[in-house]
Design a protein around this motif. Structure first.
Motif, PDB file in Angstrom:
ATOM      1  N   THR A 104      -6.972  -7.194   2.277  1.00 18.33           N
ATOM      2  CA  THR A 104      -6.737  -8.631   2.361  1.00 18.33           C
ATOM      3  C   THR A 104      -8.001  -9.305   2.898  1.00 18.33           C
TER       4      THR A 104
ATOM      5  N   ILE B 267      -7.377 -11.102  -2.585  1.00 17.15           N
ATOM      6  CA  ILE B 267      -6.776  -9.771  -2.483  1.00 17.15           C
ATOM      7  C   ILE B 267      -7.493  -8.806  -3.428  1.00 17.15           C
TER       8      ILE B 267
ATOM      9  N   GLU C 250       5.736  -8.216  -2.152  1.00 18.77           N
ATOM     10  CA  GLU C 250       4.527  -8.608  -1.424  1.00 18.77           C
ATOM     11  C   GLU C 250       4.414 -10.130  -1.314  1.00 18.77           C
TER      12      GLU C 250
ATOM     13  N   VAL D  55       1.665 -13.154   0.347  1.00 22.10           N
ATOM     14  CA  VAL D  55       0.404 -13.517   0.984  1.00 22.10           C
ATOM     15  C   VAL D  55       0.626 -14.789   1.789  1.00 22.10           C
TER      16      VAL D  55
ATOM     17  N   ARG E 106       5.919  -6.382   2.173  1.00 25.00           N
ATOM     18  CA  ARG E 106       4.567  -6.368   2.711  1.00 25.00           C
ATOM     19  C   ARG E 106       4.080  -7.808   2.843  1.00 25.00           C
ATOM     20  N   TRP E 107       3.675  -8.159   4.062  1.00 27.74           N
ATOM     21  CA  TRP E 107       3.129  -9.497   4.316  1.00 27.74           C
ATOM     22  C   TRP E 107       1.643  -9.358   4.613  1.00 27.74           C
ATOM     23  N   ARG E 108       0.828 -10.017   3.801  1.00 30.71           N
ATOM     24  CA  ARG E 108      -0.611 -10.075   4.034  1.00 30.71           C
ATOM     25  C   ARG E 108      -0.902 -11.420   4.710  1.00 30.71           C
TER      26      ARG E 108
ATOM     27  N   ARG F 288      -7.409 -10.795   9.613  1.00 29.89           N
ATOM     28  CA  ARG F 288      -6.278 -10.558   8.715  1.00 29.89           C
ATOM     29  C   ARG F 288      -5.464  -9.379   9.214  1.00 29.89           C
TER      30      ARG F 288
ATOM     31  N   ASP G 146      -2.094  -6.900   7.823  1.00 32.87           N
ATOM     32  CA  ASP G 146      -1.065  -6.552   6.847  1.00 32.87           C
ATOM     33  C   ASP G 146       0.061  -5.849   7.585  1.00 32.87           C
TER      34      ASP G 146
END
Length: 227
Positions: free
Chosen positions: A31, A55, A76, A78, A147-149, A206, A208
């Motif tokens: 990220t 990304i 996912e 972002v 999944r959180w970026r 950042r 993740d």
């Protein structure tokens, strides 16, 4: 991520600008984010939300087959976290101008003659957004993982992020959510780190995370709180 090629890109106002930047095949996944690098005005332009996420996708070669296959099962999202201000509280634009060595005028007033009567009025004019949205919502189904970026694109503040339950589950039911750090600044940690007690994200950093929720409550509201 800053490269000589990216630094040399020129932006022309009032017209569409389209640029193709080719990353080498060997570039590590993760990220990343982009923002202006104009000397003397970077902080002020960030304050106007001029930033976005970039990304670089995983490949089997870069992360291994086991993680690659698992990551494909995750929903996912972002999240670019930014700060919006329409006030003069603590001289924020003065602060950004001085730190960024900007030549832009100081003491900007958005509402001439408005005299703040309380701290609550200031809160009404300063808030955090995610992807340009104020308090967006996201559905997470119990028994699944996401999944959180997340990108801290605030130009002057650290973020302490934590999951907070806002509404109690119905009597006789349960609800729980956990957040696990899997990558920092685009680099995988090598193991999942439980972070239920919160994550400190510095300026421009950042993180993740994998978020897992469980329980049999029909509906429970959780918040990603930032302090």
């Amino acid at each position: 991520m800053t490269t000589p090629a990216l630094r040399s890109l020129a932006m022309v106002t009032s017209v569409d600008n389209v640029y193709d930047v080719t990353l080498p095949h060997s570039h590590p996944p993760g990220t990343y984010w982009y923002h202006p690098h104009d000397t003397g005005a970077t902080s002020l332009q960030l304050a106007q939300l001029m930033a976005g996420a970039l990304i670089v996708e995983d490949t089997v070669e870069t992360v291994g087959a086991a993680w690659y296959e698992y990551a494909q099962t995750l929903e996912e999202h972002v999240m670019v976290v930014q700060w919006v201000s329409f006030s003069e509280s603590f001289g924020n634009y003065d602060f950004l101008s001085i730190c960024g060595r900007s030549s832009m005028p100081l003491h900007a007033k958005f509402w001439e003659g408005w005299d703040y009567q309380s701290y609550e009025e200031i809160l009404d004019t300063e808030f955090v957004t995610i992807n340009g949205q104020y308090v967006p919502t996201l559905n997470v189904t119990a028994g699944t993982a996401q999944r959180w970026r997340m990108v801290n694109a605030l130009q002057h503040r650290y973020l302490f992020l934590e999951l907070v339950m806002l509404s109690e589950p119905a009597e006789g039911t349960s609800s729980s959510c956990s957040m696990y750090t899997i990558a920092l600044d685009g680099v995988y940690t090598g193991d999942a780190r439980a972070t239920n007690e919160g994550i400190l994200v510095s300026l421009g950093a950042r993180v993740d995370v994998v978020v897992e929720c469980s329980g049999d409550a029909p509906s429970t509201t959780w918040a990603l709180a930032a302090t």
